[in-house]
Design a protein around this motif. Sequence first.
Motif, mmCIF file in Angstrom:
data_model
loop_
_atom_site.group_PDB
_atom_site.id
_atom_site.type_symbol
_atom_site.label_atom_id
_atom_site.label_comp_id
_atom_site.label_asym_id
_atom_site.label_seq_id
_atom_site.Cartn_x
_atom_site.Cartn_y
_atom_site.Cartn_z
ATOM 1 N N PHE A 45 0.829 -1.212 0.000
ATOM 2 C CA PHE A 45 0.000 0.000 0.000
ATOM 3 C C PHE A 45 0.859 1.257 0.000
ATOM 4 C CE2 PHE A 45 -3.497 -2.638 2.088
ATOM 5 C CZ PHE A 45 -4.246 -2.703 0.918
ATOM 6 N N LEU A 46 1.994 1.199 0.705
ATOM 7 C CA LEU A 46 2.894 2.348 0.759
ATOM 8 C C LEU A 46 3.462 2.669 -0.620
ATOM 9 C CD1 LEU A 46 4.490 4.461 2.374
ATOM 10 C CD2 LEU A 46 6.231 2.699 2.781
ATOM 11 N N ILE A 47 3.927 1.654 -1.313
ATOM 12 C CA ILE A 47 4.480 1.850 -2.661
ATOM 13 C C ILE A 47 3.396 2.358 -3.606
ATOM 14 C CG2 ILE A 47 5.501 0.678 -4.649
ATOM 15 C CD1 ILE A 47 6.859 -1.221 -2.634
ATOM 16 N N ALA A 48 2.200 1.751 -3.505
ATOM 17 C CA ALA A 48 1.087 2.183 -4.368
ATOM 18 C C ALA A 48 0.715 3.639 -4.073
ATOM 19 C CB ALA A 48 -0.116 1.267 -4.145
ATOM 20 N N SER A 49 0.742 4.015 -2.793
ATOM 21 C CA SER A 49 0.401 5.392 -2.419
ATOM 22 C C SER A 49 1.433 6.376 -2.949
ATOM 23 C CB SER A 49 0.302 5.517 -0.891
ATOM 24 O OG SER A 49 -0.700 4.673 -0.376
ATOM 25 N N ILE A 50 2.708 6.011 -2.874
ATOM 26 C CA ILE A 50 3.770 6.877 -3.395
ATOM 27 C C ILE A 50 3.599 7.091 -4.894
ATOM 28 C CG2 ILE A 50 6.255 7.044 -3.822
ATOM 29 C CD1 ILE A 50 6.674 5.583 -1.144
ATOM 30 N N VAL A 51 3.277 6.009 -5.601
ATOM 31 C CA VAL A 51 3.054 6.104 -7.057
ATOM 32 C C VAL A 51 1.872 7.012 -7.355
ATOM 33 C CG1 VAL A 51 2.399 4.807 -9.125
ATOM 34 C CG2 VAL A 51 4.088 3.856 -7.542
ATOM 35 N N LEU A 52 0.784 6.838 -6.600
ATOM 36 C CA LEU A 52 -0.414 7.654 -6.829
ATOM 37 C C LEU A 52 -0.163 9.125 -6.509
ATOM 38 C CD1 LEU A 52 -3.218 5.316 -5.413
ATOM 39 C CD2 LEU A 52 -2.858 5.973 -7.794
ATOM 40 N N VAL A 53 0.574 9.403 -5.426
ATOM 41 C CA VAL A 53 0.906 10.790 -5.086
ATOM 42 C C VAL A 53 1.757 11.416 -6.183
ATOM 43 C CG1 VAL A 53 2.242 12.244 -3.504
ATOM 44 C CG2 VAL A 53 0.661 10.532 -2.593
ATOM 45 N N SER A 54 2.694 10.645 -6.727
ATOM 46 C CA SER A 54 3.550 11.151 -7.809
ATOM 47 C C SER A 54 2.733 11.469 -9.064
ATOM 48 C CB SER A 54 4.633 10.116 -8.143
ATOM 49 O OG SER A 54 5.432 9.822 -7.012
ATOM 50 N N LEU A 74 -3.086 12.116 1.722
ATOM 51 C CA LEU A 74 -3.645 11.716 3.016
ATOM 52 C C LEU A 74 -3.534 10.203 3.208
ATOM 53 C CD1 LEU A 74 -5.127 12.759 5.546
ATOM 54 C CD2 LEU A 74 -7.287 12.359 4.338
ATOM 55 N N THR A 75 -3.783 9.453 2.151
ATOM 56 C CA THR A 75 -3.655 7.994 2.209
ATOM 57 C C THR A 75 -2.218 7.576 2.462
ATOM 58 O OG1 THR A 75 -5.504 7.771 0.648
ATOM 59 C CG2 THR A 75 -4.079 5.853 0.948
ATOM 60 N N LEU A 76 -1.276 8.233 1.782
ATOM 61 C CA LEU A 76 0.148 7.920 1.951
ATOM 62 C C LEU A 76 0.596 8.136 3.390
ATOM 63 C CD1 LEU A 76 3.023 7.315 0.982
ATOM 64 C CD2 LEU A 76 3.193 9.712 0.239
ATOM 65 N N ILE A 77 0.232 9.260 3.975
ATOM 66 C CA ILE A 77 0.644 9.563 5.347
ATOM 67 C C ILE A 77 -0.017 8.601 6.333
ATOM 68 C CG2 ILE A 77 0.609 11.329 7.148
ATOM 69 C CD1 ILE A 77 0.709 13.397 4.874
#
Length: 200
Positions: free
Chosen positions: A10-19, A45-48
């Motif tokens: 989820f962390l990697i997916a969130s980083i990709v989505l934020v980018s 917000l999801t990433l944090i």
Amino acid sequence: MRSKFLYFVFLIASIVLVSITGYWYFNSVHFAILFSSLAFGWCLLTLISVLLLLFDIQLPKRYYKTDRWKNQITLYKKMGILTFRDLIRRGQLHKLAPHIQITNRNQSFNVLSKNMQQAETIHVIAFLITFITCIISLIVERVFNGLILMLFNLIFHVYPVMLQRFNRIRIENLVVKRIDNELEDKMKNGLQSSRLPRQR
């Protein structure tokens, strides 16, 4: 172990989505700015949130103390915090975080207050990152982008932080009141027992 692995996914997916949403935000124009700002804010917000699930990130302890904020309850009310709270309750957003609802009777006050602190931490960190992004938007002459994102920053983070602080003060007042009632009951029971006639 498996849940830890899922959190990292989820962390990697969130980083990709934020980018992706961040790139879209800085390059969007007209009506697309509304959607890109909303998407970027939500993904951030999801990433944090995922980061705080993986790592025990906390703000300085003095930040969480509510003593110096108790006099600002009136200010919160004037700024419409009760209206914001009612909107959250009537909508579906409160279902995303049932563990920080005061109506949750399955939790102790201490656990509830700790969960609220964690939620507050998420919104404070997200607010700071979003605010920096707004400043960068102004520097690169994306003024309208920055203004729209600042509006979402106010709705997504400033008011939720105010609401968490407002609720934590309420919880502390309830705890103090409960302790006072328990002491009062003990004193009454003590007086009644002392008045009972002693058996010879």
